[in-house]
Design a protein around this motif. Structure first.
Motif, PDB file in Angstrom:
ATOM      1  N   VAL A   4       4.807   4.480  -0.929  1.00 34.35           N
ATOM      2  CA  VAL A   4       5.366   4.542  -2.272  1.00 34.35           C
ATOM      3  C   VAL A   4       5.194   3.166  -2.915  1.00 34.35           C
ATOM      4  O   VAL A   4       5.764   2.190  -2.447  1.00 34.35           O
ATOM      5  N   LYS A   5       4.390   3.140  -3.961  1.00 36.77           N
ATOM      6  CA  LYS A   5       4.106   1.880  -4.653  1.00 36.77           C
ATOM      7  C   LYS A   5       4.905   1.818  -5.942  1.00 36.77           C
ATOM      8  O   LYS A   5       4.811   2.722  -6.773  1.00 36.77           O
ATOM      9  N   GLN A   6       5.656   0.754  -6.101  1.00 40.46           N
ATOM     10  CA  GLN A   6       6.549   0.594  -7.248  1.00 40.46           C
ATOM     11  C   GLN A   6       6.149  -0.624  -8.057  1.00 40.46           C
ATOM     12  O   GLN A   6       5.834  -1.678  -7.514  1.00 40.46           O
ATOM     13  N   ASN A  22       7.735   2.247 -12.759  1.00 41.55           N
ATOM     14  CA  ASN A  22       6.805   3.265 -12.304  1.00 41.55           C
ATOM     15  C   ASN A  22       6.660   3.303 -10.788  1.00 41.55           C
ATOM     16  O   ASN A  22       6.750   2.268 -10.129  1.00 41.55           O
ATOM     17  N   CYS A  23       6.423   4.493 -10.279  1.00 43.17           N
ATOM     18  CA  CYS A  23       6.166   4.653  -8.847  1.00 43.17           C
ATOM     19  C   CYS A  23       5.043   5.647  -8.622  1.00 43.17           C
ATOM     20  O   CYS A  23       4.891   6.600  -9.399  1.00 43.17           O
ATOM     21  N   TYR A  25       2.965   7.780  -5.334  1.00 44.70           N
ATOM     22  CA  TYR A  25       3.045   8.139  -3.925  1.00 44.70           C
ATOM     23  C   TYR A  25       1.743   8.789  -3.483  1.00 44.70           C
ATOM     24  O   TYR A  25       0.897   9.157  -4.289  1.00 44.70           O
ATOM     25  N   TRP A  35      16.031   7.895  -7.451  1.00 48.77           N
ATOM     26  CA  TRP A  35      16.084   6.493  -7.853  1.00 48.77           C
ATOM     27  C   TRP A  35      17.451   5.958  -7.470  1.00 48.77           C
ATOM     28  O   TRP A  35      18.470   6.604  -7.733  1.00 48.77           O
ATOM     29  N   GLN A  72       2.750  10.605  -9.560  1.00 51.85           N
ATOM     30  CA  GLN A  72       3.453   9.467 -10.130  1.00 51.85           C
ATOM     31  C   GLN A  72       4.774   9.928 -10.713  1.00 51.85           C
ATOM     32  O   GLN A  72       4.910  11.071 -11.170  1.00 51.85           O
ATOM     33  N   SER A  74       8.362   8.088 -12.927  1.00 54.24           N
ATOM     34  CA  SER A  74       8.862   6.868 -13.550  1.00 54.24           C
ATOM     35  C   SER A  74      10.311   7.032 -13.986  1.00 54.24           C
ATOM     36  O   SER A  74      10.783   8.155 -14.218  1.00 54.24           O
ATOM     37  N   CYS A  90      12.735   3.215  -6.238  1.00 48.95           N
ATOM     38  CA  CYS A  90      12.324   4.610  -6.195  1.00 48.95           C
ATOM     39  C   CYS A  90      12.141   4.991  -4.724  1.00 48.95           C
ATOM     40  O   CYS A  90      11.993   4.130  -3.858  1.00 48.95           O
ATOM     41  N   GLY A 105      10.204   2.470  -2.353  1.00 49.58           N
ATOM     42  CA  GLY A 105       9.367   1.457  -2.958  1.00 49.58           C
ATOM     43  C   GLY A 105       9.985   0.092  -2.723  1.00 49.58           C
ATOM     44  O   GLY A 105      11.085  -0.021  -2.190  1.00 49.58           O
ATOM     45  N   THR A 108      12.472  -3.027  -8.051  1.00 48.59           N
ATOM     46  CA  THR A 108      12.227  -3.726  -9.317  1.00 48.59           C
ATOM     47  C   THR A 108      13.518  -4.403  -9.733  1.00 48.59           C
ATOM     48  O   THR A 108      14.557  -3.747  -9.840  1.00 48.59           O
TER      49      THR A 108
END
Lengths: 114, 114
Positions: A4-6, A22-23, A25, A35, A72, A74, A90, A105, A108
């Motif tokens: 999971v990239k945030q 934004n995230c 997967y 979240w 994705q 958000s 996320c 993630g 943020t």
């Protein structure tokens, strides 16, 4: 491998503005996308969550937008307030053996200036 | 209502010393239990999770171990701490029966290894 990239890692917004996190997967077996909000020195708490059968979920000033085909999702915070300043994570979960094991993630850090 | 207690809240330990962090959940039975570690910029890393007494799944090989001696008690241990073990440790629970995916986190334990 980060599943999971945030982004972004940090965000500064003026009071009243819109905050967007934004995230993305990779695992198409994920079927629960929460979240979490974390204030300094505290544990995270669930803010809002969505399942893949809907494209959007709104709770007050917080909205999740979900794009299944793009993998994705958000978080949008409308009318951002200084009290929203926190770290947001996320996550994506896959149901395994009756239980959800979330992958988070990296978070943020949101700062809302008065 | 359900509550989760985690202690100690802060801990400063020398390298090579043992560790024991405890977590208990009240107001629910048969919960799934989790240990996460939070390091700056790296999000929430799942260390261990348990779906029942004596049932422990390890996600990250390291010098830490976990035990679940009672239904609502989860313990994180180490025989010899490393500098890299410093971090913010979070215990969490989710419903074992009818798991919706939501995690409930404790207040965290901040460990500093010197």
């Amino acid at each position: 491998q980060q599943q999971v990239k945030q982004s972004p890692q940090s965000l500064i917004v003026q009071k009243g503005g819109i905050s967007i996190i934004n995230c993305a997967y990779e695992n198409t077996a994920f079927d629960y996308f929460p979240w979490y909000q974390q204030f300094p020195g505290k544990g995270p708490a669930l803010l809002i969550a969505i399942r893949p059968d809907v494209s959007e979920k709104k709770e007050g000033r917080f909205t999740i937008s979900f794009n299944k085909s793009a993998k994705q999702f958000s978080l949008h915070i409308m009318d951002s307030q200084p009290g929203d300043s926190a770290t947001y994570f996320c996550a994506a979960s896959e149901r395994t053996g009756g239980s959800y094991i979330p992958t988070f993630g990296r978070g943020t850090s949101l700062i809302v200036h008065p | 209502s359900q509550t989760i207690h985690q202690w100690p809240a802060t801990l400063v330990q020398p390298v090579g010393s043992p560790l024991s962090l405890e977590c208990t959940v009240e107001g629910t039975s048969n919960p799934n239990l989790y240990w996460y570690r939070q390091a700056a910029g790296r999000g929430l890393q799942l260390l261990f999770y348990s779906v029942g007494i004596g049932q422990i799944s390890s996600e990250v090989p390291q010098n830490l171990s976990a035990s679940r001696p009672q239904d609502r008690q989860f313990i994180l241990s180490s025989k010899k701490l490393l500098l890299s073990d410093s971090g913010f440790y979070l215990c969490a629970w989710s419903a074992g029966q009818g798991d919706t995916g939501e995690l409930f986190f404790g207040e965290g334990s901040r460990l500093t290894v010197l």
